[in-house]
Design a protein around this motif. Sequence first.
Motif, PDB file in Angstrom:
ATOM      1  N   TYR A   1      -1.008  -1.610 -13.739  1.00  0.00           N
ATOM      2  CA  TYR A   1       0.409  -1.417 -13.394  1.00  0.00           C
ATOM      3  C   TYR A   1       0.569  -0.361 -12.318  1.00  0.00           C
ATOM      4  CZ  TYR A   1       5.386  -0.509 -13.900  1.00  0.00           C
ATOM      5  OH  TYR A   1       6.730  -0.337 -13.650  1.00  0.00           O
ATOM      6  N   PHE A   2      -0.204   0.703 -12.407  1.00  0.00           N
ATOM      7  CA  PHE A   2      -0.038   1.824 -11.480  1.00  0.00           C
ATOM      8  C   PHE A   2      -0.972   1.762 -10.274  1.00  0.00           C
ATOM      9  CE2 PHE A   2       1.617   3.603 -15.472  1.00  0.00           C
ATOM     10  CZ  PHE A   2       2.849   4.074 -15.030  1.00  0.00           C
ATOM     11  N   LEU A   3      -1.828   0.742 -10.199  1.00  0.00           N
ATOM     12  CA  LEU A   3      -2.822   0.691  -9.130  1.00  0.00           C
ATOM     13  C   LEU A   3      -2.186   0.601  -7.755  1.00  0.00           C
ATOM     14  CD1 LEU A   3      -5.885   0.580  -8.575  1.00  0.00           C
ATOM     15  CD2 LEU A   3      -5.684  -1.914  -8.567  1.00  0.00           C
ATOM     16  N   ASN A   4      -1.134  -0.184  -7.627  1.00  0.00           N
ATOM     17  CA  ASN A   4      -0.468  -0.298  -6.336  1.00  0.00           C
ATOM     18  C   ASN A   4       1.001  -0.650  -6.538  1.00  0.00           C
ATOM     19  OD1 ASN A   4      -0.555  -3.066  -6.979  1.00  0.00           O
ATOM     20  ND2 ASN A   4      -2.461  -3.335  -5.836  1.00  0.00           N
ATOM     21  N   LYS A   5       1.758  -0.531  -5.455  1.00  0.00           N
ATOM     22  CA  LYS A   5       3.170  -0.861  -5.500  1.00  0.00           C
ATOM     23  C   LYS A   5       3.349  -2.376  -5.560  1.00  0.00           C
ATOM     24  CE  LYS A   5       4.567   3.204  -2.796  1.00  0.00           C
ATOM     25  NZ  LYS A   5       5.226   3.668  -1.547  1.00  0.00           N
TER      26      LYS A   5
END
Length: 347
Positions: free
Chosen positions: A66-70
């Motif tokens: 979820y937080f790896l990329n926008k």
Amino acid sequence: MATMRAWQYKTRNEPFESNLSLDTIPRLEAPSTCKSEKDCCILVRVHAVSINPADHKVPLIPVVGYFLNKKPATPGLDYSGVIEAIPPGTPTTLQVGDKVLGRLDWPYQRGTLAEYVLAQPNAIVKLPDSLSFAQGAALGTAAMSGLQPLEKVNIKPGASVFINGGSGGVGSYTLQIAKLLGAAHVTVTCGPANVERMKALGADEVINYREADVLDTLKADAKDKGRFYDIVIENVGAIDSLYEQCHHFMNPAGCFMQVAAPFPLFLIKRTILPGFLGGGKRRFASYLTWNDNADFQRLADWAGEGKLKTEIDSQFAFEDTKEAFERLRGGRCQGKVVVHVVKEGSI
């Protein structure tokens, strides 16, 4: 405003391809200048993309994915294409119009399943004249994941190598590269449909896991034939007893290299715990692909000279990218899955 088409995902449901939509978005543009390493992006018109298990598995990892990329984000690491723009000051000898192959590094938001990509200069080289765009795109992550683990364990001429999972995209390259680096004996595992294929790629011994227990076979070969391995490459990623039992078939000075590593706690157990608490009794190392232009050039040279065969399992049109992921997730690919962003023979 110039536009381009790109496959994007905004949600994280299973299967991964259910999240994908083919969108029209503003076209990527090369920066006006290269002031820092972050700014040095080469604009490439993408012709072909090869997809990897990481392309669909990493976005679905709880929390991390979820937080790896926008979002929205475009998947895809590997590509081939033609350079359209290079910012002044970019550290490269490549030129506009060059046919190239390359790989993106993590983390990224704008992946390669798009009509244009901003390529990173640390993993982009000329496409050899003897290779098609599809063959060039198929090198990327899989070939790097075959070469770099062997380099990391400092493979020596005359070494004996065991590869668990030899028939997939990574395993097929690992087998060939081990031989190119001087391995005297390479044993691989695969299913019955791939036995002859593995022999044709250079395997000295093939264990058909449908007909024989892999661990029992390795132990028997060590006892009866004195077959002990200097390097064990684990490409399957399953949590099993292979490492815990490798002292039965791996030399004391050998190394067990985990290329596919499913869970952090799994790695902690193998690297920290002593044998009597569930750890192993041999040297253990894990691996994550990194971009290195020297490695990439070496692979491109081997492939261009015909020394490294690029096996393509299946090819799909850009519009059929969802079907390409379905094929990849099936787990029975004999080589790489390639998506043609530009039809072969068109401009």
